[in-house]
Design a protein around this motif. Structure first.
Motif, short mmCIF file in Angstrom:
data_model
loop_
_atom_site.label_atom_id
_atom_site.label_comp_id
_atom_site.label_asym_id
_atom_site.label_seq_id
_atom_site.Cartn_x
_atom_site.Cartn_y
_atom_site.Cartn_z
N UNK A 23 2.85 -3.44 -6.14
CA UNK A 23 3.38 -2.16 -5.65
C UNK A 23 2.31 -1.35 -4.92
N UNK A 24 1.04 -1.48 -5.32
CA UNK A 24 -0.03 -0.78 -4.62
C UNK A 24 -0.25 -1.37 -3.22
N UNK A 25 -0.14 -2.69 -3.13
CA UNK A 25 -0.27 -3.34 -1.82
C UNK A 25 0.88 -2.88 -0.91
N UNK A 26 2.09 -2.83 -1.46
CA UNK A 26 3.24 -2.38 -0.67
C UNK A 26 3.10 -0.91 -0.26
N UNK A 27 2.49 -0.10 -1.10
CA UNK A 27 2.26 1.31 -0.75
C UNK A 27 1.27 1.41 0.41
N UNK A 28 0.22 0.59 0.39
CA UNK A 28 -0.74 0.58 1.51
C UNK A 28 -0.05 0.10 2.79
N UNK A 29 0.87 -0.84 2.62
CA UNK A 29 1.61 -1.36 3.77
C UNK A 29 2.48 -0.27 4.38
N UNK A 30 3.20 0.46 3.54
CA UNK A 30 4.09 1.51 4.06
C UNK A 30 3.33 2.70 4.63
N UNK A 31 2.10 2.94 4.15
CA UNK A 31 1.30 4.06 4.68
C UNK A 31 0.55 3.67 5.95
N UNK A 32 0.58 2.38 6.31
CA UNK A 32 -0.10 1.94 7.53
C UNK A 32 -1.55 1.54 7.33
N UNK A 33 -2.02 1.50 6.11
CA UNK A 33 -3.40 1.11 5.84
C UNK A 33 -3.66 -0.38 6.04
N UNK A 34 -2.61 -1.18 5.90
CA UNK A 34 -2.69 -2.61 6.14
C UNK A 34 -1.46 -3.04 6.91
N UNK A 35 -1.50 -4.25 7.48
CA UNK A 35 -0.37 -4.80 8.21
C UNK A 35 0.02 -6.14 7.60
N UNK A 36 1.30 -6.44 7.59
CA UNK A 36 1.76 -7.76 7.18
C UNK A 36 1.73 -8.66 8.41
N UNK A 37 1.05 -9.80 8.30
CA UNK A 37 0.93 -10.70 9.44
C UNK A 37 1.57 -12.06 9.17
N UNK A 38 1.99 -12.28 7.97
CA UNK A 38 2.64 -13.53 7.59
C UNK A 38 3.25 -13.35 6.22
N UNK A 39 3.95 -14.35 5.77
CA UNK A 39 4.59 -14.27 4.47
C UNK A 39 3.52 -14.16 3.38
N UNK A 40 3.41 -12.99 2.77
CA UNK A 40 2.44 -12.77 1.70
C UNK A 40 1.01 -12.64 2.18
N UNK A 41 0.80 -12.42 3.49
CA UNK A 41 -0.55 -12.31 4.05
C UNK A 41 -0.66 -10.96 4.77
N UNK A 42 -1.77 -10.29 4.50
CA UNK A 42 -1.98 -8.94 5.03
C UNK A 42 -3.31 -8.85 5.74
N UNK A 43 -3.42 -7.84 6.59
CA UNK A 43 -4.60 -7.66 7.42
C UNK A 43 -5.03 -6.21 7.41
#
Length: 192
Positions: A23-43
């Motif tokens: 849930x913390x990773x998803x929160x960073x994703x929704x805030x724009x701190x990280x990007x999803x670049x593949x299935x289960x892979x973030x940047x």
């Protein structure tokens, strides 16, 4: 909650090892701190050169992923092509990771997969693999039916113009790939 302790490209499992919950990773994703670049892979976009983002993302899942063909030629300054996809090689028989956009997958023989394979550090604690200029030229001649005559011969001409390059080093790599070796030998005879 901060992405600073994470590598530039990471999986959910990498985040969990560093103490982050899903849930913390998803929160960073929704805030724009990280990007999803593949299935289960973030940047972490600010942490990596955009030219290496696709390769770093794939490497987070497939450590044997290697930049090859036109993408490697561009990196080595042997082509001016603007590729829409990143050319990435994996050993033949290995499953391709799903969910990545703008990746052109190539399956190379396991017996020769490591020939000319080099490692490049692109960020702190992040290393990716790329084929050497010599291996990349040999691959272009080996796959000339797919890459094109102009790509292979253009890269070879540029490589020969560089100081310190030796045709014998190129032929040493080509010896692992007999069909490409004869094509490359003929091209060198014409150019030299």
């Amino acid at each position: 909650m901060d992405s600073e302790g994470l590598p530039p490209a990471f999986t959910l499992a990498d985040a969990e090892v560093r103490g982050l919950r899903k849930d913390q990773v998803y929160a960073m994703l929704s805030s724009g701190g990280i990007e999803r670049v593949g299935r289960g892979v973030y940047l972490r976009p600010e942490a990596i050169d955009p030219a290496f983002a696709p390769l770093a993302a794939v490497t987070a899942v497939r450590p044997d992923a290697t930049l090859c063909l036109t993408s490697a030629l561009v990196h080595h300054g042997l082509s001016d092509a603007i590729a829409f996809d990143s050319d990435i090689a994996i050993p033949r028989g290995v499953r391709r990771s799903a969910g990545f956009a703008h990746i052109a997958w190539h399956s190379f023989d396991r017996a020769t997969f490591t020939v000319g394979r080099e490692h490049l550090q692109i960020a702190e604690h992040t290393t990716v693999a790329i084929y050497s200029p010599e291996r990349t030229i040999v691959d272009c001649f080996r796959l000339i039916h797919r890459e094109g005559d102009d790509v292979a011969h253009g890269a070879l001409r540029r490589w020969l113009r560089r100081r310190g390059n030796s045709p014998s080093a190129l032929m040493d790599v080509a010896a692992y790939f007999p069909p490409a070796e004869s094509r490359l030998r003929r091209a060198l005879e014409v150019l030299l």
